[in-house]
Design a protein around this motif. Structure first.
Motif, mmCIF file in Angstrom:
data_model
loop_
_atom_site.group_PDB
_atom_site.id
_atom_site.type_symbol
_atom_site.label_atom_id
_atom_site.label_comp_id
_atom_site.label_asym_id
_atom_site.label_seq_id
_atom_site.Cartn_x
_atom_site.Cartn_y
_atom_site.Cartn_z
ATOM 1 N N ARG A 1 0.952 -1.150 -0.114
ATOM 2 C CA ARG A 1 0.051 0.009 0.004
ATOM 3 C C ARG A 1 0.826 1.191 0.080
ATOM 4 N NH1 ARG A 1 -3.934 1.544 4.511
ATOM 5 N NH2 ARG A 1 -5.012 3.122 3.227
ATOM 6 N N ALA A 2 2.053 1.208 0.766
ATOM 7 C CA ALA A 2 2.492 2.463 0.719
ATOM 8 C C ALA A 2 3.403 2.675 -0.495
ATOM 9 C CB ALA A 2 3.881 2.242 1.983
ATOM 10 N N ARG A 3 3.959 1.391 -1.164
ATOM 11 C CA ARG A 3 4.391 1.769 -2.403
ATOM 12 C C ARG A 3 3.519 2.362 -3.412
ATOM 13 N NH1 ARG A 3 6.214 -3.896 -2.655
ATOM 14 N NH2 ARG A 3 8.099 -3.940 -1.513
ATOM 15 N N GLU A 4 2.451 1.793 -3.452
ATOM 16 C CA GLU A 4 1.176 2.467 -4.342
ATOM 17 C C GLU A 4 1.077 3.732 -4.136
ATOM 18 O OE1 GLU A 4 -2.236 -0.055 -4.606
ATOM 19 O OE2 GLU A 4 -3.464 1.801 -5.549
ATOM 20 N N ALA A 5 0.980 4.149 -2.710
ATOM 21 C CA ALA A 5 0.790 5.512 -2.555
ATOM 22 C C ALA A 5 2.044 6.506 -2.912
ATOM 23 C CB ALA A 5 0.614 5.748 -0.818
ATOM 24 N N ALA A 6 3.230 5.939 -2.832
ATOM 25 C CA ALA A 6 4.449 6.764 -3.143
ATOM 26 C C ALA A 6 4.402 6.927 -4.571
ATOM 27 C CB ALA A 6 5.616 6.030 -2.620
ATOM 28 N N ARG A 7 3.813 5.947 -5.360
ATOM 29 C CA ARG A 7 3.939 6.091 -6.914
ATOM 30 C C ARG A 7 2.690 7.058 -7.252
ATOM 31 N NH1 ARG A 7 5.056 0.280 -7.549
ATOM 32 N NH2 ARG A 7 2.867 -0.045 -7.067
ATOM 33 N N HIS A 8 1.749 6.989 -6.578
ATOM 34 C CA HIS A 8 0.867 8.126 -6.818
ATOM 35 C C HIS A 8 1.483 9.526 -6.512
ATOM 36 C CE1 HIS A 8 -2.222 5.432 -8.229
ATOM 37 N NE2 HIS A 8 -2.519 4.822 -7.087
ATOM 38 N N LEU A 9 2.079 9.496 -5.480
ATOM 39 C CA LEU A 9 2.646 10.827 -5.097
ATOM 40 C C LEU A 9 3.477 11.380 -6.207
ATOM 41 C CD1 LEU A 9 3.877 11.107 -1.557
ATOM 42 C CD2 LEU A 9 1.995 12.294 -2.437
ATOM 43 N N GLN A 10 4.412 10.386 -6.790
ATOM 44 C CA GLN A 10 5.527 10.792 -7.782
ATOM 45 C C GLN A 10 4.691 11.186 -8.872
ATOM 46 O OE1 GLN A 10 7.857 7.727 -9.356
ATOM 47 N NE2 GLN A 10 9.696 8.901 -8.376
ATOM 48 N N TRP A 11 3.794 10.527 -9.370
ATOM 49 C CA TRP A 11 2.901 10.793 -10.601
ATOM 50 C C TRP A 11 2.242 12.261 -10.434
ATOM 51 C CZ3 TRP A 11 -2.572 10.509 -9.920
ATOM 52 C CH2 TRP A 11 -3.104 10.630 -11.367
ATOM 53 N N ALA A 12 1.597 12.676 -9.357
ATOM 54 C CA ALA A 12 1.100 13.738 -8.974
ATOM 55 C C ALA A 12 1.818 14.984 -9.126
ATOM 56 C CB ALA A 12 0.024 13.574 -7.890
ATOM 57 N N GLU A 13 3.182 14.674 -8.370
ATOM 58 C CA GLU A 13 4.042 15.812 -8.441
ATOM 59 C C GLU A 13 4.488 16.340 -9.800
ATOM 60 O OE1 GLU A 13 7.572 18.015 -8.445
ATOM 61 O OE2 GLU A 13 7.678 15.953 -8.997
ATOM 62 N N ARG A 14 4.460 15.043 -10.699
ATOM 63 C CA ARG A 14 4.942 15.398 -12.017
ATOM 64 C C ARG A 14 4.037 16.293 -12.745
ATOM 65 N NH1 ARG A 14 7.284 10.148 -12.791
ATOM 66 N NH2 ARG A 14 5.380 9.291 -13.699
ATOM 67 N N LEU A 15 2.730 15.851 -12.329
ATOM 68 C CA LEU A 15 1.726 16.705 -12.859
ATOM 69 C C LEU A 15 1.485 18.257 -12.562
ATOM 70 C CD1 LEU A 15 -1.495 14.320 -12.821
ATOM 71 C CD2 LEU A 15 0.230 14.605 -14.655
ATOM 72 N N THR A 16 1.835 18.270 -11.135
ATOM 73 C CA THR A 16 1.518 19.770 -10.806
ATOM 74 C C THR A 16 3.001 20.575 -11.486
ATOM 75 O OG1 THR A 16 3.281 19.289 -8.872
ATOM 76 C CG2 THR A 16 0.772 19.227 -8.495
ATOM 77 N N ALA A 17 3.956 19.934 -11.679
ATOM 78 C CA ALA A 17 5.322 20.714 -12.198
ATOM 79 C C ALA A 17 4.906 21.318 -13.564
ATOM 80 C CB ALA A 17 6.321 20.005 -12.338
ATOM 81 N N THR A 18 3.878 20.556 -14.454
ATOM 82 C CA THR A 18 3.727 21.037 -15.659
ATOM 83 C C THR A 18 2.615 22.292 -15.638
ATOM 84 O OG1 THR A 18 1.997 19.696 -16.116
ATOM 85 C CG2 THR A 18 4.055 18.749 -16.608
#
Ligand code: HEC
Length: 151
Positions: A59-76
């Protein structure tokens, strides 16, 4: 062949979206949505780090992956057309010092990468501490570049 109603409705929705010119306000909506997603997954990780829910590596890995993805989205989303968007809580000083702002973003990305490594290694203790560091990276940027939130 009979088209299911749902297909017709979703085609209509796509056409409407295409007909609509995307504005800076739309992009801020998108940005805030991505931050909300980060908030959601930080909530899951924070509960695990504090021991309020059982620590579950998958669960933690999945949450971290979503964080990483969402961070990339905000940056654009930090494009000039969002500068005048009324609903944005980004402080104007971010535009004057984009390098410092971008550094805060990089700091978060680095902490999320490190968290993913801790989780890959199955190191629960390190991951718990790292979640705290991720939270600090969120706060550091909010303190400097985001208007105070009333809720
Ligand atoms: C590089 C700076 C930066 C970092 C790092 C950052 N944020 Fe934010 N955050 C912002 C800004 C700026 C806004 C306001 C965006 C706007 O309104 O245009 C925001 C808004 C938010 C919101 C409110 C969204 C809404 O409008 O409902 C949440 C929730 C949030 N951030 C969570 C997080 C979490 C969780 C993290 C860390 C995992 C994080 N942020 C890291 C800059 C940052």
């Amino acid at each position: 062949m009979k088209k299911p109603l749902l297909t017709i409705l979703s085609c209509l929705a796509v056409t409407t979206a295409l007909a609509h010119q995307q504005t800076g306000d739309d992009r801020v909506d998108y940005r805030q949505g991505a931050y909300k997603i980060m908030g959601w997954h930080m909530g899951i990780l924070g509960d695990m780090a504090r021991g309020e829910t059982a620590f579950d590596l998958d669960r933690a890995r999945e949450a971290a992956r979503h964080l990483q993805w969402a961070e990339r989205l905000t940056a654009t989303t930090y494009t000039p057309d969002t500068k005048q968007a009324h609903k944005s809580r980004l402080l104007p000083r971010a535009w004057r010092d984009m390098d410092a702002f971008a550094d805060r973003g990089k700091a978060l990305k680095n902490e999320i990468d490190a968290l993913e490594s801790d989780l890959e290694a199955g190191n629960e203790g390190a991951a718990r501490q790292r979640i705290g560091e991720v939270g600090k990276a969120c706060k550091a940027c909010h303190d400097d570049f985001r208007e105070k939130m009333k809720h």
